[in-house]
Scaffold this motif. Structure first.
Motif, PDB file in Angstrom:
ATOM      1  N   VAL A  87       0.736  -3.262   0.576  1.00 25.65           N
ATOM      2  CA  VAL A  87       1.790  -2.784   1.478  1.00 25.65           C
ATOM      3  C   VAL A  87       3.103  -3.409   1.033  1.00 25.65           C
ATOM      4  O   VAL A  87       3.240  -4.628   0.985  1.00 25.65           O
ATOM      5  CB  VAL A  87       1.516  -3.166   2.945  1.00 25.65           C
ATOM      6  N   THR A  88       4.064  -2.561   0.689  1.00 27.50           N
ATOM      7  CA  THR A  88       5.393  -3.017   0.323  1.00 27.50           C
ATOM      8  C   THR A  88       6.404  -2.244   1.165  1.00 27.50           C
ATOM      9  O   THR A  88       6.029  -1.511   2.080  1.00 27.50           O
ATOM     10  CB  THR A  88       5.641  -2.819  -1.187  1.00 27.50           C
ATOM     11  N   THR A  89       7.674  -2.429   0.890  1.00 29.37           N
ATOM     12  CA  THR A  89       8.706  -1.731   1.647  1.00 29.37           C
ATOM     13  C   THR A  89       9.064  -0.410   0.974  1.00 29.37           C
ATOM     14  O   THR A  89       8.911  -0.247  -0.236  1.00 29.37           O
ATOM     15  CB  THR A  89       9.971  -2.589   1.771  1.00 29.37           C
ATOM     16  N   ARG A  90       9.553   0.516   1.767  1.00 30.05           N
ATOM     17  CA  ARG A  90       9.941   1.822   1.226  1.00 30.05           C
ATOM     18  C   ARG A  90      11.087   1.709   0.213  1.00 30.05           C
ATOM     19  O   ARG A  90      11.192   2.530  -0.698  1.00 30.05           O
ATOM     20  CB  ARG A  90      10.359   2.762   2.368  1.00 30.05           C
ATOM     21  N   ASP A  91      11.933   0.694   0.412  1.00 27.63           N
ATOM     22  CA  ASP A  91      13.080   0.571  -0.492  1.00 27.63           C
ATOM     23  C   ASP A  91      12.844  -0.421  -1.628  1.00 27.63           C
ATOM     24  O   ASP A  91      13.787  -0.770  -2.357  1.00 27.63           O
ATOM     25  CB  ASP A  91      14.343   0.192   0.290  1.00 27.63           C
ATOM     26  N   SER A  92      11.606  -0.854  -1.816  1.00 29.11           N
ATOM     27  CA  SER A  92      11.321  -1.782  -2.901  1.00 29.11           C
ATOM     28  C   SER A  92      11.550  -1.113  -4.252  1.00 29.11           C
ATOM     29  O   SER A  92      11.036  -0.027  -4.526  1.00 29.11           O
ATOM     30  CB  SER A  92       9.866  -2.264  -2.828  1.00 29.11           C
ATOM     31  N   THR A  93      12.316  -1.777  -5.101  1.00 30.79           N
ATOM     32  CA  THR A  93      12.515  -1.278  -6.459  1.00 30.79           C
ATOM     33  C   THR A  93      11.595  -1.984  -7.446  1.00 30.79           C
ATOM     34  O   THR A  93      11.385  -1.497  -8.555  1.00 30.79           O
ATOM     35  CB  THR A  93      13.972  -1.484  -6.899  1.00 30.79           C
ATOM     36  N   ILE A 149       4.938  -7.816  -1.715  1.00 31.25           N
ATOM     37  CA  ILE A 149       3.849  -6.945  -1.286  1.00 31.25           C
ATOM     38  C   ILE A 149       2.778  -7.802  -0.641  1.00 31.25           C
ATOM     39  O   ILE A 149       2.668  -8.998  -0.948  1.00 31.25           O
ATOM     40  CB  ILE A 149       3.259  -6.172  -2.492  1.00 31.25           C
ATOM     41  N   PHE A 150       2.042  -7.252   0.316  1.00 36.12           N
ATOM     42  CA  PHE A 150       0.862  -7.961   0.799  1.00 36.12           C
ATOM     43  C   PHE A 150      -0.356  -7.077   0.663  1.00 36.12           C
ATOM     44  O   PHE A 150      -0.252  -5.847   0.617  1.00 36.12           O
ATOM     45  CB  PHE A 150       1.046  -8.500   2.222  1.00 36.12           C
ATOM     46  N   MET A 151      -1.514  -7.724   0.584  1.00 40.80           N
ATOM     47  CA  MET A 151      -2.757  -7.013   0.353  1.00 40.80           C
ATOM     48  C   MET A 151      -3.587  -7.005   1.631  1.00 40.80           C
ATOM     49  O   MET A 151      -3.711  -8.016   2.327  1.00 40.80           O
ATOM     50  CB  MET A 151      -3.552  -7.674  -0.771  1.00 40.80           C
ATOM     51  N   SER A 152      -4.159  -5.843   1.913  1.00 39.82           N
ATOM     52  CA  SER A 152      -5.030  -5.723   3.083  1.00 39.82           C
ATOM     53  C   SER A 152      -6.011  -4.574   2.840  1.00 39.82           C
ATOM     54  O   SER A 152      -6.156  -4.102   1.715  1.00 39.82           O
ATOM     55  CB  SER A 152      -4.199  -5.495   4.349  1.00 39.82           C
ATOM     56  N   ASP A 153      -6.671  -4.134   3.911  1.00 42.47           N
ATOM     57  CA  ASP A 153      -7.713  -3.120   3.757  1.00 42.47           C
ATOM     58  C   ASP A 153      -7.325  -1.813   4.424  1.00 42.47           C
ATOM     59  O   ASP A 153      -6.200  -1.660   4.915  1.00 42.47           O
ATOM     60  CB  ASP A 153      -9.049  -3.654   4.294  1.00 42.47           C
ATOM     61  N   PHE A 154      -8.249  -0.869   4.448  1.00 41.49           N
ATOM     62  CA  PHE A 154      -7.976   0.457   4.998  1.00 41.49           C
ATOM     63  C   PHE A 154      -7.512   0.406   6.450  1.00 41.49           C
ATOM     64  O   PHE A 154      -6.464   0.978   6.779  1.00 41.49           O
ATOM     65  CB  PHE A 154      -9.226   1.339   4.850  1.00 41.49           C
ATOM     66  N   PRO A 155      -8.241  -0.255   7.374  1.00 43.85           N
ATOM     67  CA  PRO A 155      -7.797  -0.233   8.772  1.00 43.85           C
ATOM     68  C   PRO A 155      -6.411  -0.829   8.975  1.00 43.85           C
ATOM     69  O   PRO A 155      -5.569  -0.246   9.667  1.00 43.85           O
ATOM     70  CB  PRO A 155      -8.869  -1.061   9.500  1.00 43.85           C
ATOM     71  N   TYR A 156      -6.164  -1.980   8.377  1.00 42.57           N
ATOM     72  CA  TYR A 156      -4.895  -2.655   8.624  1.00 42.57           C
ATOM     73  C   TYR A 156      -3.726  -1.906   8.011  1.00 42.57           C
ATOM     74  O   TYR A 156      -2.639  -1.819   8.606  1.00 42.57           O
ATOM     75  CB  TYR A 156      -4.941  -4.083   8.085  1.00 42.57           C
ATOM     76  N   THR A 157      -3.923  -1.327   6.842  1.00 42.58           N
ATOM     77  CA  THR A 157      -2.815  -0.598   6.217  1.00 42.58           C
ATOM     78  C   THR A 157      -2.517   0.706   6.949  1.00 42.58           C
ATOM     79  O   THR A 157      -1.370   1.153   6.964  1.00 42.58           O
ATOM     80  CB  THR A 157      -3.085  -0.319   4.733  1.00 42.58           C
ATOM     81  N   ALA A 167       7.224   0.497   5.998  1.00 44.65           N
ATOM     82  CA  ALA A 167       6.063   0.203   5.156  1.00 44.65           C
ATOM     83  C   ALA A 167       5.703   1.365   4.235  1.00 44.65           C
ATOM     84  O   ALA A 167       5.794   2.541   4.597  1.00 44.65           O
ATOM     85  CB  ALA A 167       4.871  -0.154   6.024  1.00 44.65           C
ATOM     86  N   ARG A 168       5.250   1.011   3.037  1.00 41.65           N
ATOM     87  CA  ARG A 168       4.751   1.982   2.065  1.00 41.65           C
ATOM     88  C   ARG A 168       3.445   1.442   1.479  1.00 41.65           C
ATOM     89  O   ARG A 168       3.369   0.280   1.088  1.00 41.65           O
ATOM     90  CB  ARG A 168       5.779   2.219   0.960  1.00 41.65           C
ATOM     91  N   ILE A 169       2.431   2.290   1.426  1.00 37.59           N
ATOM     92  CA  ILE A 169       1.109   1.882   0.940  1.00 37.59           C
ATOM     93  C   ILE A 169       1.016   2.129  -0.565  1.00 37.59           C
ATOM     94  O   ILE A 169       1.400   3.183  -1.063  1.00 37.59           O
ATOM     95  CB  ILE A 169      -0.011   2.660   1.651  1.00 37.59           C
ATOM     96  N   ILE A 170       0.470   1.149  -1.269  1.00 45.19           N
ATOM     97  CA  ILE A 170       0.179   1.288  -2.689  1.00 45.19           C
ATOM     98  C   ILE A 170      -1.331   1.394  -2.839  1.00 45.19           C
ATOM     99  O   ILE A 170      -2.061   0.439  -2.553  1.00 45.19           O
ATOM    100  CB  ILE A 170       0.710   0.088  -3.499  1.00 45.19           C
ATOM    101  N   ASP A 171      -1.811   2.569  -3.223  1.00 42.18           N
ATOM    102  CA  ASP A 171      -3.248   2.784  -3.355  1.00 42.18           C
ATOM    103  C   ASP A 171      -3.790   2.108  -4.611  1.00 42.18           C
ATOM    104  O   ASP A 171      -3.137   2.105  -5.657  1.00 42.18           O
ATOM    105  CB  ASP A 171      -3.560   4.281  -3.415  1.00 42.18           C
ATOM    106  N   PRO A 172      -5.011   1.574  -4.512  1.00 38.55           N
ATOM    107  CA  PRO A 172      -5.601   0.895  -5.671  1.00 38.55           C
ATOM    108  C   PRO A 172      -6.221   1.875  -6.654  1.00 38.55           C
ATOM    109  O   PRO A 172      -6.520   3.024  -6.292  1.00 38.55           O
ATOM    110  CB  PRO A 172      -6.694   0.037  -5.032  1.00 38.55           C
ATOM    111  N   PRO A 173      -6.437   1.436  -7.882  1.00 41.83           N
ATOM    112  CA  PRO A 173      -7.195   2.268  -8.820  1.00 41.83           C
ATOM    113  C   PRO A 173      -8.674   2.191  -8.487  1.00 41.83           C
ATOM    114  O   PRO A 173      -9.207   1.104  -8.231  1.00 41.83           O
ATOM    115  CB  PRO A 173      -6.897   1.607 -10.171  1.00 41.83           C
ATOM    116  N   GLY A 174      -9.329   3.311  -8.447  1.00 44.06           N
ATOM    117  CA  GLY A 174     -10.768   3.317  -8.158  1.00 44.06           C
ATOM    118  C   GLY A 174     -11.070   2.680  -6.819  1.00 44.06           C
ATOM    119  O   GLY A 174     -10.397   2.938  -5.818  1.00 44.06           O
TER     120      GLY A 174
END
Length: 225
Positions: A87-93, A149-157, A167-174
């Protein structure tokens, strides 16, 4: 239970009520046993000690099944399984995709005691790991710019997307970091563990676990067998 765990064991700030799949299932377990129910609030850095001290009989807050935890506590058969998301911010570059996370100068926040702490400690090669302990929060660290960025799981994100427009979600590979979640009980209580396992098996067989997952938007991470 950890009252900050959206869709799992969450204290709704609007009405103060507890809600989530494991709140529903805790009530169902108490009803099955014909016992009263008391919720004990804790967090992932402290819950094993509370189980060991006898402050509570069971942890029902989507506890990740990890070897380090299995050395201290016993687990029921799994109920859910989730990958790890960012999870990062929408305006993160700095971070636009998963490949941007592990780079020099990036600060990655995780909550102390969660499964994300050892996972990211092992996975990161160039980024800095920030372990956040209560009362500080991962969200505050990212919003303040102390973490990227912080790391969490499906429910929390999913909660982050619903409740925070920054907030903007960054999906993991696989299935990065996919971990089974279960209920945890103290070591050395085989009869109690068997009772909890029987409850989970019955909840899967009669559809009550699936119904609770659907109520709280967790069907994608339900473990059905």
């Amino acid at each position: 239970m950890w009252p900050e765990y959206f869709a799992i064991s969450y204290r709704n700030p609007r009405n103060g009520e507890l809600e989530g799949i494991d709140i529903d299932m805790a009530r169902a377990l108490a009803a099955r046993l014909g016992l009263g129910l008391r919720f004990v609030e804790t967090n992932f850095a402290e819950f094993m000690g509370r189980l060991e001290r006898g402050d509570c009989d069971i942890a029902m807050m989507a506890v990740g099944v990890l070897p380090a935890r299995q050395a201290r506590i016993d687990f029921s058969r799994p109920t859910l399984a989730s990958s790890v998301y960012g999870v990062t911010t929408r305006d993160s570059t700095r971070i636009q995709a998963w490949a941007d996370i592990d780079r020099p100068g990036t600060v990655v926040a995780v909550a102390a005691g969660t499964l994300m702490e050892p996972l990211m400690r092992q996975s990161l090669r160039q980024a800095e790991l920030l372990v956040v302990r209560p009362p500080s929060t991962r969200e505050a660290e990212v919003q303040a710019g102390r973490a990227d960025i912080f790391m969490s799981d499906f429910p929390y994100t999913r909660r982050m997307l619903l409740m925070h427009d920054w907030a903007r979600i960054i999906d993991p590979p696989g299935r990065f970091g996919e971990t089974a979640y279960a209920y945890a009980v103290p070591k050395g209580e085989p009869a109690w563990l068997a009772e909890v396992d029987a409850f989970v098996a019955a909840a899967k067989a009669d559809g009550s676990l699936a119904a609770a997952a659907a109520r709280h938007g967790l069907t994608p991470i339900l473990v059905r067998d």
